[in-house]
Design a protein around this motif. Sequence first.
Motif, PDB file in Angstrom:
ATOM      1  N   GLY A  84       0.814  -1.207   0.000  1.00  0.00           N
ATOM      2  CA  GLY A  84       0.000   0.000   0.000  1.00  0.00           C
ATOM      3  C   GLY A  84       0.847   1.257   0.000  1.00  0.00           C
ATOM      4  O   GLY A  84       2.077   1.225   0.068  1.00  0.00           O
ATOM      5  N   ASP A  85       0.175   2.408  -0.080  1.00  0.00           N
ATOM      6  CA  ASP A  85       0.876   3.691  -0.079  1.00  0.00           C
ATOM      7  C   ASP A  85       1.429   4.007   1.310  1.00  0.00           C
ATOM      8  O   ASP A  85       0.932   3.515   2.331  1.00  0.00           O
ATOM      9  CB  ASP A  85      -0.066   4.810  -0.524  1.00  0.00           C
ATOM     10  CG  ASP A  85      -0.083   4.965  -2.040  1.00  0.00           C
ATOM     11  OD1 ASP A  85       0.428   4.073  -2.740  1.00  0.00           O
ATOM     12  OD2 ASP A  85      -0.618   5.984  -2.525  1.00  0.00           O
ATOM     13  N   LEU A  86       2.428   4.879   1.324  1.00  0.00           N
ATOM     14  CA  LEU A  86       3.083   5.250   2.577  1.00  0.00           C
ATOM     15  C   LEU A  86       2.241   6.288   3.315  1.00  0.00           C
ATOM     16  O   LEU A  86       1.900   7.335   2.768  1.00  0.00           O
ATOM     17  CB  LEU A  86       4.476   5.801   2.278  1.00  0.00           C
ATOM     18  CG  LEU A  86       5.381   6.110   3.475  1.00  0.00           C
ATOM     19  CD1 LEU A  86       5.600   4.865   4.330  1.00  0.00           C
ATOM     20  CD2 LEU A  86       6.723   6.658   2.988  1.00  0.00           C
ATOM     21  N   ILE A  87       1.917   5.997   4.568  1.00  0.00           N
ATOM     22  CA  ILE A  87       1.098   6.875   5.404  1.00  0.00           C
ATOM     23  C   ILE A  87       1.970   7.676   6.370  1.00  0.00           C
ATOM     24  O   ILE A  87       1.746   8.861   6.598  1.00  0.00           O
ATOM     25  CB  ILE A  87       0.063   6.054   6.201  1.00  0.00           C
ATOM     26  CG1 ILE A  87      -0.761   5.166   5.255  1.00  0.00           C
ATOM     27  CG2 ILE A  87      -0.837   6.968   7.017  1.00  0.00           C
ATOM     28  CD1 ILE A  87      -1.494   5.925   4.167  1.00  0.00           C
ATOM     29  N   GLU A  88       2.970   7.033   6.945  1.00  0.00           N
ATOM     30  CA  GLU A  88       3.913   7.713   7.836  1.00  0.00           C
ATOM     31  C   GLU A  88       5.223   6.948   7.847  1.00  0.00           C
ATOM     32  O   GLU A  88       5.242   5.722   7.637  1.00  0.00           O
ATOM     33  CB  GLU A  88       3.344   7.819   9.253  1.00  0.00           C
ATOM     34  CG  GLU A  88       4.180   8.665  10.223  1.00  0.00           C
ATOM     35  CD  GLU A  88       4.412  10.087   9.722  1.00  0.00           C
ATOM     36  OE1 GLU A  88       5.408  10.294   8.982  1.00  0.00           O
ATOM     37  OE2 GLU A  88       3.604  10.965  10.051  1.00  0.00           O
ATOM     38  N   SER A  89       6.312   7.666   8.077  1.00  0.00           N
ATOM     39  CA  SER A  89       7.632   7.048   8.161  1.00  0.00           C
ATOM     40  C   SER A  89       8.554   7.991   8.906  1.00  0.00           C
ATOM     41  O   SER A  89       8.411   9.212   8.816  1.00  0.00           O
ATOM     42  CB  SER A  89       8.189   6.769   6.757  1.00  0.00           C
ATOM     43  OG  SER A  89       9.485   6.190   6.830  1.00  0.00           O
ATOM     44  N   ASP A  90       9.498   7.423   9.658  1.00  0.00           N
ATOM     45  CA  ASP A  90      10.461   8.274  10.352  1.00  0.00           C
ATOM     46  C   ASP A  90      11.637   7.433  10.817  1.00  0.00           C
ATOM     47  O   ASP A  90      11.632   6.199  10.725  1.00  0.00           O
ATOM     48  CB  ASP A  90       9.815   8.991  11.538  1.00  0.00           C
ATOM     49  CG  ASP A  90      10.386  10.399  11.743  1.00  0.00           C
ATOM     50  OD1 ASP A  90      11.613  10.566  11.578  1.00  0.00           O
ATOM     51  OD2 ASP A  90       9.607  11.317  12.073  1.00  0.00           O
ATOM     52  N   PHE A  91      12.624   8.144  11.346  1.00  0.00           N
ATOM     53  CA  PHE A  91      13.883   7.558  11.800  1.00  0.00           C
ATOM     54  C   PHE A  91      13.975   7.738  13.310  1.00  0.00           C
ATOM     55  O   PHE A  91      13.658   8.798  13.841  1.00  0.00           O
ATOM     56  CB  PHE A  91      15.038   8.283  11.101  1.00  0.00           C
ATOM     57  CG  PHE A  91      16.403   7.973  11.642  1.00  0.00           C
ATOM     58  CD1 PHE A  91      17.125   6.891  11.163  1.00  0.00           C
ATOM     59  CD2 PHE A  91      16.975   8.770  12.624  1.00  0.00           C
ATOM     60  CE1 PHE A  91      18.394   6.613  11.654  1.00  0.00           C
ATOM     61  CE2 PHE A  91      18.240   8.501  13.122  1.00  0.00           C
ATOM     62  CZ  PHE A  91      18.951   7.418  12.632  1.00  0.00           C
ATOM     63  N   SER A  92      14.405   6.691  14.014  1.00  0.00           N
ATOM     64  CA  SER A  92      14.574   6.756  15.462  1.00  0.00           C
ATOM     65  C   SER A  92      16.014   6.411  15.815  1.00  0.00           C
ATOM     66  O   SER A  92      16.514   5.347  15.443  1.00  0.00           O
ATOM     67  CB  SER A  92      13.618   5.779  16.158  1.00  0.00           C
ATOM     68  OG  SER A  92      13.823   5.786  17.556  1.00  0.00           O
TER      69      SER A  92
END
Length: 334
Positions: A84-92
């Motif tokens: 599916g399409d990207l809804i949220e993403s981040d780096f920790s």
Amino acid sequence: MLKFFVITSFLLGIAHPLDELKLSSIRHRLNQKLEIFSSFNLPELSKRVFPEPSHHKVILDDSQTTCYNRSIDILPHDGTAQFGDLIESDFSSFCADTFTFYVDNFINEFFVIINTLDALNPRATVYNPIGGEVSSCQDYSTSATQTIHLICNGKSLHGTGTYTVQLAADLNKPCIFEIRAPTKLTVDGGFVEDVRDDDVQQIVLSTANQGIFRFPIENQASYLAFKVESEEFPVHPDEVHLYTNGLFDIKMDLSTRYGCNTPHITQQSYNCTSQNLYHAKFRGYDSDGNRFQRIYDFNCDMSDVVSTTPSGDVSTTPARFCENGGILYNYTKE
């Protein structure tokens, strides 16, 4: 029930022989992005700059911009393909942060994908808008450094609104996560230097889960024009956030264009640098007033390069796009 079986079979690797290739591909892509973000020494989450909270607003546009070259109908990409399409993403930095994401009326089940390079056993706990823990219907580990949680019937069981994801791993090492969802509400568009230009889909064939089809040119001010699939009043976009190398850069308001296949365009122009990594967060509201968000990567094209050879001058333009779902980083294919 049948849909659940198909999704479960997909994760177990028995639905189609290409499934393992898809899992390997997303692991490779996220690991590559994680290595790049780690090299940037991004600040911890608490020290990053984020956009100011937004509220419902109506942009009054008196200019009535009209396109002079209305293109053929936009070929929408498939937002239900793969994960599916990207809804949220981040780096920790230590794989121990908490992030929020939005579930709207066009999302039901969704995937939580966590990748590390060496933290081991990455995982996530998801909480619904009222703070209740959301159980996954399937957990799948492709390796000791990647975990995929499938949340089935998230909207049906827990409602729409702002969800929370808490990351964890056995070691305090960097990780990256994605929230992906099969969805019919997608965004398709591209960057133009003239606000009247409707030629935004210069890549002829649409690609699964990719919504930006014309990239900005380095050091040339450009605007982001687009359309939203499944946009029917009162569904509407209201802003775009641009990120550079994983960090928030600018919030852009929108104007309406007329006589265009891509009626929405940013009010502010943008200048990019070819060595950076970029993504855009398209944000708006669904028919019930829930915030929606879709994210797409894009590149910054270098200006045409002219080189001198014994036979004369040759002008070459760098590749704009990777086929088969690849993402172009510094003009090399995954």
